[in-house]
Design an enzyme around this catalytic site. Sequence first.
Site, PDB file in Angstrom:
ATOM      1  N   GLU A 127       0.788  -1.424  -0.031  1.00  0.00           N
ATOM      2  CA  GLU A 127      -0.071   0.222   0.225  1.00  0.00           C
ATOM      3  C   GLU A 127       0.591   1.191  -0.085  1.00  0.00           C
ATOM      4  O   GLU A 127       0.859   1.741   0.542  1.00  0.00           O
ATOM      5  CB  GLU A 127      -0.463   0.032   1.212  1.00  0.00           C
ATOM      6  N   GLU A 157      -7.431 -10.410  -0.820  1.00  0.00           N
ATOM      7  CA  GLU A 157      -7.744  -9.543   0.011  1.00  0.00           C
ATOM      8  C   GLU A 157      -9.318  -9.917  -0.209  1.00  0.00           C
ATOM      9  O   GLU A 157      -9.876  -8.967  -0.240  1.00  0.00           O
ATOM     10  CB  GLU A 157      -7.195  -8.978   1.121  1.00  0.00           C
TER      11      GLU A 157
END
Length: 375
Positions: free
Chosen positions: A153, A261
């Site tokens: 991220e 995810e």
Amino acid sequence: MKRLIAFAAATLLLSPTFPQKTLKGAYADAFKMGCAVNSQIVNGRDSRSAQIILQQFNAISPENDLKPEVIHPTPDRWNFQPGDRYVQFAQENGLWALGHTLVWHNQTPDFFFNHDDGTPKSHDEMVETMRSYIETVAGHFAGKINAWDVVNEIIDNDGSYRKTVWTNAFNGDGDEIVKLAFKFAHQYAPDAELYYNDFNVWRPAKRDGIARLVRMLQKEGIKIDGVGIQAHWGLNYPKNEYIIAAIDTFAALGVKVMITELDIDVLPLSKEGQVIGKSLQDPMYQLEEFETYFDPYKNGLPDDVQQQLTDRYREVMQIFYDRRDKIDRVTIWGLHDGMSWKNGSPIPNRTNYPLLYDRSRNPKPAFQAVLDIPK
């Protein structure tokens, strides 16, 4: 524990409350089917969930046990016990195991970036902080972890580097962070595959920024094996064409593509789009008038919303299956609704239903929809 779990899993195959066919079996010729696990699952306290995972999945990801705040909570303390249990669970049961994650701005203690007196570390100190952490962690698990999410991220929605404690510590030079992290990871875990992992990867500008990151590493001759597309999605987003474009973009770069995810948010606000930040954690939003709107399904999911959830899982899994030649793994971010992080994000204390199993660990209609696609 291995014999106990294996026996219980075999018993479940005969139980009418569990499906006779399995996800890992249905998708055996397509991609690995993974599930995120927590400490309770791998240490045996949640044996029922462990049994289901061994029956249904062939890959696992650690929800929190390999993040910096768990492994290295204070400057003088290393805590490998949760990670070691995770690895043992994978090895004893023949599961593919991901390491998640080495370099991330969240769930990373302040001492990584600052001295005891609060002053920031220098550039050279930060390089050594990263190197020594990756050496210790990747080295500890070398030969036991199949792959690492090396950097997590770091790209913003516009394709630039996010302003985080890591990028601030390197004066905004995200390229240097990424290059060093992947170099160190390859040095200390030479047999592991190395991935970049992020959310909102489907956004065109962010997708292109991540593609640039991959090309940069490839041009420098630095090992990168794949890109993880976090699928924290909702009933109404993202657009399917954006999902397809992201998969195709990264596959064209010659790296593996993972859906890392997957969960589907059904609650107001977050079912319409990815929401991050701390503003919605203000206690004001837990007052009665807000709670009534933001948390409407405390007593159960209505049939019409259950159907929407089923349809959305069927829709996205069909996309993945149609592109199975480009996708290496699909990982659901948790087994049952009760363990999902979406109960607390972006608003605390909500009752969400984003996964394939309900809170009693029974398969939901979405499970059957996913199971049926390869037919």
